[in-house]
Motif scaffolding. Structure first.
Motif: not given
Length: 68
Positions: A28-29, A32-33, A36, A39-40, A43-44
């Protein structure tokens, strides 16, 4: 991050950046990076699809492709 190219489908090429997972980072991090603006969850999913991951688990030192 280093740029990379990979062939996809009928001769078209998808462009990727690559990232090495650092100690303490989660999928997730990283997602997100990298994205950005998304939505998370989206992105995942994007990172999972690019790397053919069927889990949320990543490990320090693992290299992930990030579609541009």
């Amino acid at each position: 991050m280093a740029g990379a190219r990979a062939a996809v489908g009928g001769g078209s090429a998808q462009r990727y950046d690559t990232v090495v997972v650092q100690s303490g980072q989660t999928l997730s991090s990283v997602a997100h990076h990298a994205y950005p603006q998304l939505p998370i969850g989206n992105a995942v999913q994007r990172v999972q699809a690019a790397n053919r991951l069927n889990t949320l688990q990543v490990f320090a030192g693992e290299q992930l492709r990030l579609p541009r």
